[in-house]
Design an enzyme around this catalytic site. Structure first.
Site, PDB file in Angstrom:
ATOM      1  N   ASP A 198       0.867  -1.170   0.000  1.00 35.92           N
ATOM      2  CA  ASP A 198       0.000   0.000   0.000  1.00 35.92           C
ATOM      3  C   ASP A 198       0.915   1.236   0.000  1.00 35.92           C
ATOM      4  OD1 ASP A 198      -2.155   1.707   0.006  1.00 35.92           O
ATOM      5  OD2 ASP A 198      -3.207   0.751   1.667  1.00 35.92           O
TER       6      ASP A 198
HETATM    7  C1  BGC Z   1      -5.167   3.165   0.350  1.00 35.43           C
HETATM    8  C2  BGC Z   1      -5.500   2.088  -0.665  1.00 35.43           C
HETATM    9  C3  BGC Z   1      -5.451   2.655  -2.050  1.00 35.43           C
HETATM   10  C4  BGC Z   1      -4.088   3.264  -2.295  1.00 35.43           C
HETATM   11  C5  BGC Z   1      -3.909   3.822  -3.696  1.00 35.43           C
HETATM   12  C6  BGC Z   1      -3.905   3.932  -0.016  1.00 35.43           C
HETATM   13  O1  BGC Z   1      -3.723   5.034   0.787  1.00 35.43           O
HETATM   14  O2  BGC Z   1      -5.034   2.583   1.626  1.00 35.43           O
HETATM   15  O3  BGC Z   1      -6.766   1.551  -0.397  1.00 35.43           O
HETATM   16  O4  BGC Z   1      -5.728   1.674  -2.998  1.00 35.43           O
HETATM   17  O5  BGC Z   1      -3.892   4.319  -1.359  1.00 35.43           O
HETATM   18  O6  BGC Z   1      -4.653   4.952  -3.910  1.00 35.43           O
END
Ligand code: BGC
Length: 768
Positions: A311
């Site tokens: 993530d």
């Molecule tokens: C979130 C994810 C998301 C990713 C990309 C992160 O901050 O936890 O759910 O897919 O960002 O945008």
């Protein structure tokens, strides 16, 4: 935590309990893809391989804040010529784009990539298209996942997934960061609305169907109408002890396996192509650093063959936040060795530099790099990106079509849950004088929620301006629109979702007095992730005061709750004659609410979570017997939620009768066949969700009071009766014991369908 060896030994355990044979890619490989893959891996340099494992955010590649977006050619060369990066994500400047503009941006990036790539390896672009193509202007936006779950109608989710995939491909993007398969067990958590709710079985059934829509029935993601899904956020992200986003969780392994893992296991069995990792930690180990959970449980035990992406910034955070590594470089080694295949870095190229150095220093084995790159390139090959690196809007004539919109409308309608209807206050007569009030009355932002047009969803009123707010939709369905008045009383401010402005209470009281009924659209504004953290689940004081002011008019009150998580309404609930829970219903939520308010359609949503009454009582429906020993008392000493999981009223009335079960004694390998008659005794057609709960009387681990084991949503015409049957494998009753094995222990069980119930026994103990 288990060692890898014991994890290997338990492979059969989990698979036995997911009840599905896995469509393994490698057991039935596509020869052409595997040949091409082997050729690529043999030809690639270390730097090229590491580039494939590196993902950056689009803003790194553009002139800061440029509108229209202009690429920074120096950064482009750095990314694609020097670092040979293989993946880009996100929307530029945190705002949605028209599909043609996405085509320009992704198309240019594909051209740059292929131009600089010695081996002509295409780029993989990923976006958070989480309830429709939510970063694309004009796309069809569905209810958020919590509303999708409230439909209890999995077939609707396949259609939603198909439309979302189609409109995502129209934008030139082949990969979505969806579905969220985290268990929505904690209403305080600011991402509960991104989940399918608190039940592992419901979440698994819903997740599988959404994946099927995204990837196609046979995972044919090379088809230009399908995209690769990403199961997130593996594992245990949704139950932080504090309720705050990205804060520590303490989850024993048997609970992790029994409650948090099944939806991911179902997603892996559905052959989804990627997984995103939990940003946080479980029992003191950040999941990005957990070889046990990534290489052991996910890749070895579940046999996940796609790739695992970190993530946002989470490898750096192993050093900067979690303090399990003493430098970013050490964090890179920890994460890649644990099993992370792609790093969502996303703001710089350090990951690539460190990883090349680590391989040269023999701190990360080349075999691990080859494994990670193979996983990523296999998905690029399966997506058909080598032959067709781009797809274009002009080839997608059904983008935003009336047919797609109708699917989103139906999903919104089936999600909305009628929780209270005193003396049949609903449906409302279309000739009533209606005051529409509350902060969600005339804005799209609370309806669409986070991850809609921007991260926090704060641009919805600009991008979704052509859609109807609740007030506009109510005006549109009545014969005399002048009978419908708007006075919000409380407005949401801009920016932070907590900002509220109290608006002219005197005028509000005057208009309340001049109405026949007041529709109070209350709840919370849009948010996600840590900006959505909160210290008190109770609905805001301003909104409580507004309801009390409205009640002073003596007019009937109907609450329309527009909220991502169940805000506590205990103090104002008695003032409501009717309550509709809309969750985050998306662009067609206003219309759906209006149709239900006036009875143009019959509500059929059911709660996918337990709606709490007290902030200190957040137990799910599958709590333990010790949590409901005493009778409910006003201060909530026992399980006494505001509204129970699985409940939801209808304008029809249904009766259940003649419950039959095929045997009274089962062997562990058998199926339980049960059936009953459901009758619609009203004079209008309606949909009912028939839910089968089973309770295990005694077990070696204290059993939950009941668990959902099967469900079906059915349509019954006025006066119609239907015989409904369920076949439930006894293995579905398994729990994870103290040794972390899935087991059914012999003994007595109760099967419950509405108010009907019957007992049966299982005559042998079996470890699956
Ligand atoms: C979130 C994810 C998301 C990713 C990309 C992160 O901050 O936890 O759910 O897919 O960002 O945008």
């Amino acid at each position: 935590m288990k060692t890898l060896i014991s994890l290997l030994l338990s492979i059969s355990i989990l698979i036995g309990c997911t009840e599905s044979s896995q469509k393994t890619l490698l057991s039935n490989p596509d020869k052409a893809i595997e040949t091409k893959l082997a050729e690529l891996i043999a030809a690639m340099t270390l730097e090229e391989k590491v580039g494939q494992m590196t993902q950056i955010t689009l803003d790194v590649l553009i002139m800061p804040n440029s509108e229209p977006v202009v690429f920074d050619t120096l950064k482009i060369r750095m990314a694609f010529e020097k670092y040979k990066i293989g993946s880009v994500l996100n929307t530029p400047n945190n705002g949605a784009r028209a599909p043609e503009e996405w085509n320009r941006l992704v198309g240019m990036l594909q051209d740059y990539t292929l131009n600089y790539s010695r081996l002509k390896i295409p780029l993989l672009y990923g976006l958070d298209m989480i309830h429709g193509a939510s970063y694309v202007a004009g796309a069809t936006l569905f209810p958020q996942q919590i509303g999708m779950a409230a439909t209890w109608n999995p077939a609707l989710l396949t259609t939603a997934g198909e439309i979302s995939a189609y409109e995502t491909r129209a934008s030139g993007v082949p990969w979505t960061f969806s579905p969220v398969l985290d268990l929505g067990i904690d209403p305080r958590w600011p991402r509960q609305w991104e989940t399918f709710g608190e039940d592992p079985y419901l979440a698994s059934e819903m997740g599988k169907m959404l994946i099927k829509g995204y990837e196609g029935p046979e995972n044919e993601i090379s088809d230009k109408n399908h995209i690769a899904a990403c199961l997130k956020h593996y594992l245990g992200y949704s139950q932080p002890l504090s309720g705050k986003d990205r804060s520590p969780a303490w989850i024993p392994e048997n609970m992790l396996r029994e409650y948090h893992l099944p939806s991911f296991a179902a997603g892996v069995s559905a052959s989804a192509h990627s997984v995103m990792i939990n940003s946080s930690e479980i029992n003191g180990t950040p999941v990005h650093a957990s070889k046990t959970l990534l290489t052991g449980l996910l890749k070895t035990e579940l046999k996940f063959e796609g790739f695992a992406v970190s993530d946002w910034q989470d490898i750096e955070f192993l050093y900067q936040r979690h303090h399990v590594a003493e430098s970013v470089k050490e964090a890179v080694a920890l994460a890649v060795n644990a099993g992370v295949d792609m790093s969502m870095v996303p703001n710089n190229f350090d990951f690539a530099d460190y990883l090349v150095a680590l391989v040269n220093e023999k701190k990360v084995p080349m075999s691990r790099i080859d494994d990670a790159v193979s996983r990523i390139l296999r998905v690029k090959l399966q997506l058909g990106l080598f032959e067709t690196p781009m797809t274009y809007y002009k080839d997608y004539p059904e983008f935003g079509s009336e047919k797609s919109v109708e699917a989103a409308r139906i999903t919104a309608i089936e999600s909305i849950t009628l929780l209270k209807n005193e003396e049949g206050i609903l449906p409302v007569s279309k000739n009533s004088r209606i005051l529409v009030a509350g902060p969600a009355a005339n804005s799209m932002r609370p309806l669409t929620g986070g991850w809609s047009y921007s991260w926090q969803g704060d641009l919805a009123d600009e991008f979704a301006a052509s859609h109807q707010t609740i007030f506009e939709a109510i005006q549109a369905v009545v014969p005399k629109s002048e009978n419908v008045k708007l006075c919000q009383g409380v407005r949401y401010g801009t920016g932070d979702y907590r900002n509220e402005i109290v608006d002219n209470p005197a005028e509000f009281s005057r208009m309340a007095a001049a109405s026949d009924i007041i529709v109070l659209c209350i709840g919370e504004n849009s948010y996600t992730e840590s900006p959505g953290n909160l210290n008190d689940l109770t609905i805001s004081e301003n909104q409580q005061n507004l309801v009390k002011l409205a009640a002073k008019s003596g007019k009937p009150l109907v609450f329309v709750l527009v909220e991502g998580r169940p805000r506590i309404i205990r103090n104002i609930e008695p003032l409501a004659d009717g309550i509709l829970l809309a969750y985050l219903p998306g662009n067609y939520g206003g219309e759906a609410i209006a149709k239900i308010l006036f009875g143009d359609v019959n509500p059929s949503g059911k709660l996918p979570y337990t709606y709490p009454r007290f902030v200190n009582s957040l137990e799910p429906y599958y709590h333990k017997a010790t949590e409901q020993l005493e009778a409910a008392t006003p201060d909530g000493t026992t399980f006494n939620p505001q509204f129970e999981f699985g409940t939801g009223l209808s304008y029809s009335e249904f009766t259940y009768s003649d419950l039959r079960i095929d045997k009274i004694n089962y062997a562990a390998g058998e199926n339980i066949q049960c059936s009953l008659t459901v009758t619609n005794i009203s004079n209008i057609p309606g949909k009912e969700v028939v839910q089968v709960y089973i309770s295990d009387h005694y077990a070696s681990i204290t059993p939950p009071v009941k668990r959902l084991r099967a469900f079906e949503k059915i349509l019954l015409q006025a006066g119609e009766s239907k015989r409904i049957s369920f076949e439930i494998p006894v293995s579905r009753l398994a729990f994870v014991d103290a040794d972390n094995h899935w087991v059914v222990e012999k003994g007595t069980f109760t099967l419950q369908l509405g108010s009907l119930s019957t007992d049966f026994t299982v005559d042998e103990t079996k470890v699956y």
